[in-house]
Enzyme design. Sequence first.
Site, PDB file in Angstrom:
ATOM      1  N   CYS A   7       0.844  -1.197   0.000  1.00 21.03           N
ATOM      2  CA  CYS A   7       0.000   0.000   0.000  1.00 21.03           C
ATOM      3  C   CYS A   7       0.876   1.242   0.000  1.00 21.03           C
ATOM      4  CB  CYS A   7      -0.923   0.010   1.216  1.00 21.03           C
ATOM      5  SG  CYS A   7      -1.900   1.525   1.356  1.00 21.03           S
ATOM      6  N   CYS A  18      -4.652   0.889   8.281  1.00 22.14           N
ATOM      7  CA  CYS A  18      -4.280  -0.534   8.284  1.00 22.14           C
ATOM      8  C   CYS A  18      -2.900  -0.664   8.920  1.00 22.14           C
ATOM      9  CB  CYS A  18      -4.297  -1.091   6.861  1.00 22.14           C
ATOM     10  SG  CYS A  18      -5.912  -1.038   6.074  1.00 22.14           S
ATOM     11  N   GLU A 269     -33.698  -4.499  18.753  1.00 23.34           N
ATOM     12  CA  GLU A 269     -32.671  -3.577  18.256  1.00 23.34           C
ATOM     13  C   GLU A 269     -33.191  -2.156  18.440  1.00 23.34           C
ATOM     14  OE1 GLU A 269     -29.870  -1.367  16.722  1.00 23.34           O
ATOM     15  OE2 GLU A 269     -29.525  -3.538  16.826  1.00 23.34           O
ATOM     16  N   CYS A 343     -17.484  -7.902  18.772  1.00 22.07           N
ATOM     17  CA  CYS A 343     -16.492  -7.217  17.939  1.00 22.07           C
ATOM     18  C   CYS A 343     -15.401  -6.605  18.799  1.00 22.07           C
ATOM     19  CB  CYS A 343     -17.162  -6.150  17.070  1.00 22.07           C
ATOM     20  SG  CYS A 343     -18.045  -4.882  18.008  1.00 22.07           S
TER      21      CYS A 343
END
Length: 386
Positions: A7, A18, A269, A343
């Site tokens: 990259c 990243c 939700e 997550c």
Amino acid sequence: MSTLVQCGYFERGQCQSCRHIKLPMVQQLAAKTQELQQLLAPFVVSTNTQFLPPVVGEDSGFRNKAKMVVLGAAHAPVLGIVSPNGEAVSLCDCLLYPADMQALLYRLERFVQQAGIPPYRIDKAKGELKYILLTRSQVRGEYMLRFVLRSPDAIARIERELPALMAEYPQINVVSVNIQPIHMAILEGDEEIFLTENTRLEERFNDVPLFIRPKSFFQTNPHVAAKLYQTAREWVGEFAPKSLWDLFCGVGGFGLHCASKDIPLTGIEIEAEAIACAKMSAQMMGLDNVQFMALDSTDFAKGDAAATKPDLIIVNPPRRGIGESLCDALSEFAPRAILYSSCNPKTLAKDLVHIRGYQLTRVQLFDLFPHSDHFEVLAMLVKDSR
């Protein structure tokens, strides 16, 4: 899958998103696996706990959503980010995006130029166009395009140029304008104005139809997300539950993969748009024993719903986790099993301290976010029979 992604933006110090892109994927996965095992080590109380091999996808071209800051000037717009040295950097050809998405992002830079919309300058509190948000569906390669504006003043200019753009890119299925008037770096506001008849993007993971609306959360790595949902379906299926709850259900991905005409499902939700999408999916699947409600998951679990205890509970919270209060409620419900999709393994570990009476039996890492510190974890908790 290549072992190393090259990259130029990272090499030049223009983008550091990243942060691990210089490491081969094997090393990235080893570091993530080690972190996960260390965090969950206190909860491994027997040899019954399985740490399954990590699930991976491609290391480039995998991302289905672009969040572009609009920089530069009306005559020379830039879609991308502000580099650490303050430079406006175009990221239209970011390697995380598939090739067709890169091409459309470049076309959108020209669109902004042709429309003559001044990019918003947060330092001067001037300008109109703040962000361009682009989401891609893998089903037919269709797109949802959102323009985040300071005010409605530039809508006419967007509408003027939109027919030519959509003639060139007929796969643009949904277009909307979001009004975000606050002079802060906030991604979106409350008001959404649709410029197309279609208001949702269709996606399909495995055999489950899912829908994306502008403000509904959706996984950004569809290939690995499909494996995550399929794994959840298999793990839940082993219990043959009589009833299911899906808390923090989003557009219903987990619950709809695990429900059937014989297994009633309740999905909760807080985001109403996501609930509307989940209801459409259930209708398409012919599931009439499913109910989705726009409520806070903790309030729901601690309210009148406590009288109807489910056989198995799925939780898929945001990064903050489910919190001690909901952990206490789940412990009191004492379902046969809890499937926790996280997550953020750090908050998963914190929550496991407060979920009483369960054994951690199975854990699997899903690398939805290559080159970053982030990853998804699926953890199965089974009621302790001792």
